[in-house]
Design an enzyme around this catalytic site. Structure first.
Site, PDB file in Angstrom:
ATOM      1  CE  LYS A   1      -3.500   2.388   2.740  1.00 35.77           C
ATOM      2  NZ  LYS A   1      -4.463   2.282   3.839  1.00 35.77           N
TER       3      LYS A   1
ATOM      4  CE  LYS B   1      -6.140   1.929  -0.172  1.00 38.27           C
ATOM      5  NZ  LYS B   1      -6.473   1.983   1.215  1.00 38.27           N
TER       6      LYS B   1
ATOM      7  CE1 TYR C   1     -15.176   3.328  -2.264  1.00 36.92           C
ATOM      8  CE2 TYR C   1     -13.268   3.635  -3.688  1.00 36.92           C
ATOM      9  CZ  TYR C   1     -13.821   3.533  -2.431  1.00 36.92           C
ATOM     10  OH  TYR C   1     -13.009   3.626  -1.325  1.00 36.92           O
TER      11      TYR C   1
HETATM   12  C1  PBG Z   1      -7.295   3.385   5.806  1.00 39.69           C
HETATM   13  C2  PBG Z   1      -7.647   3.287   4.369  1.00 39.69           C
HETATM   14  C3  PBG Z   1      -7.514   4.260   3.374  1.00 39.69           C
HETATM   15  C4  PBG Z   1      -8.083   3.721   2.225  1.00 39.69           C
HETATM   16  C5  PBG Z   1      -8.532   2.451   2.544  1.00 39.69           C
HETATM   17  N1  PBG Z   1      -8.227   2.193   3.868  1.00 39.69           N
HETATM   18  C6  PBG Z   1      -7.017   5.632   3.423  1.00 39.69           C
HETATM   19  C7  PBG Z   1      -5.650   5.930   3.808  1.00 39.69           C
HETATM   20  O1  PBG Z   1      -4.780   5.068   3.935  1.00 39.69           O
HETATM   21  O2  PBG Z   1      -5.422   7.117   4.012  1.00 39.69           O
HETATM   22  C8  PBG Z   1      -8.232   4.416   0.903  1.00 39.69           C
HETATM   23  C9  PBG Z   1      -9.281   3.881   0.010  1.00 39.69           C
HETATM   24  C10 PBG Z   1      -9.656   4.778  -1.106  1.00 39.69           C
HETATM   25  O3  PBG Z   1      -9.037   5.831  -1.338  1.00 39.69           O
HETATM   26  O4  PBG Z   1     -10.620   4.445  -1.805  1.00 39.69           O
HETATM   27  N2  PBG Z   1      -6.035   3.065   6.198  1.00 39.69           N
END
Ligand code: PBG
Length: 341
Positions: free
Chosen positions: A214, A267, A332
């Site tokens: 991530k 991600k 989404y």
């Molecule tokens: C929380 C989390 C985030 C997302 C999913 N889980 C945000 C972040 O890390 O700031 C982002 C998902 C999206 O942007 O659709 N840790």
């Protein structure tokens, strides 16, 4: 060389590649990428509001009260969607320094999990497992003492204290009916800690989908509106990955597999197709990719201006994520895709 082969060779350069593109049926017949509905995971934001609240930066996405979320899951599962991932929207009054409300039976995510399980739906319920939606400072774990006063250095999250809290929250989510817990906080050692806590609490059957890879991405902006999980200070670059490092995903991936991740996530997705491909080729567990809020929002924004066709561009993007190697896609667009495919 015979006349026959000479003729064949002559016609080859001009005709060969176009022959199989001639009709829709031919094109469908020879495509090698499909998007199975079973592999789509739809994110839902659930909270304690009275009415659904549309998220301005994410057309079609709302924050849902518990009952509406449960109804949405019932309706979409009737239409064929099989997987959902839940995020909590927490009122400030319930946030604290550790995010302990994540494990509370009254927390909306936990109530939705329980209701869906009670309804006996044959769906896969994933629970996002992170504290940024529950902490008053908005970071993904507990802070090192005094961090806030030191001006918000991003490396302020106390990794090891956060691990114990993650284990507790995971066990709670499992007890309310999560099939899969999905830790997204990028703490080192999170998968092992969560696996241990789940097993100790008797939840050996609960799977872990680790957000193993991530990145600290600019594409999470709209999500932070939707989940109201923005940071009060600092950023997440001290724990999420630096997108300028093109090989580090391998270390993250191998660590999480070694710790017992059942599935892994990359991600964001569309800007990280090379990474999805690498992960797919490196392991044999199911690979998920998260087409994140900003990636969704920018397609909508361009389509709203008439600059591209939403359906065609969203399909192309989703096919690209599949083609790169994602088995599961968090998107989404899931409710749209079940109509479009
Ligand atoms: C929380 C989390 C985030 C997302 C999913 N889980 C945000 C972040 O890390 O700031 C982002 C998902 C999206 O942007 O659709 N840790």
């Amino acid at each position: 060389m015979s006349d026959h082969s000479k003729t064949r060779n002559d016609s080859t350069p001009r005709q060969r590649l176009r022959r199989l593109r001639r009709t829709p049926a031919l094109r469908d017949a020879v495509r090698d990428t499909t998007i199975p509905i079973d592999g789509l995971i739809y994110p839902l934001f659930v909270g304690e509001m009275e009415q659904p609240i549309p998220v301005a930066s994410m057309p079609g996405v709302s924050q849902w009260p518990v009952q509406d979320a449960v109804q949405t899951i019932k309706d979409l599962s009737r239409d064929g969607l099989r997987q959902f991932i839940l995020f909590g929207v927490t009122p400030d009054s319930k946030k604290n320094a550790t995010g302990s409300y994540a494990a509370d039976p009254d927390a909306p995510v936990n109530r939705v999990l329980q209701s869906v399980r009670d309804a006996g739906l044959d769906v896969v319920m994933h629970a996002d497992l992170c504290f940024c939606e529950y902490t008053d400072h908005g970071h993904c774990g507990v802070l090192i003492d005094g961090a806030e006063c030191t001006g918000g250095d991003p490396s302020v999250v106390d990794n090891d204290r956060t691990l114990a809290n993650l284990g507790q929250a995971a066990a709670a989510q499992a007890s309310f009916g999560a099939d899969v817990v999905a830790p997204s906080g990028m703490m080192d050692g999170m998968v092992a800690a969560i696996r241990g806590a789940l097993d100790d609490a008797g939840h050996q059957q609960t799977a872990i989908l680790s957000y193993a890879v991530k990145y600290a991405s600019n594409f999470y902006g709209p999500f932070r509106d939707a989940g109201e999980g923005g940071m009060r200070f600092g950023d997440r670059r001290g724990y999420q990955m630096d997108f300028r490092r093109g090989r580090e995903w391998c270390t993250e991936l191998l660590a999480d597999l070694d710790e017992g991740a059942d599935m892994v996530m990359v991600k964001p997705a569309a800007a990280y197709l090379d990474v999805i491909k690498g992960v797919r080729e490196t392991c044999d567990v199911p690979v998920a990719a998260y087409h994140v809020s900003g990636e969704y929002a920018m397609l909508h924004a361009a389509a709203d201006r008439g600059w591209l066709d939403l359906k065609e561009a969203a399909l192309e993007t989703t096919y690209a994520i599949r083609r790169a190697g994602a088995d599961l896609i968090v998107t989404y667009f899931a409710p749209d895709l079940i109509k479009w495919l």
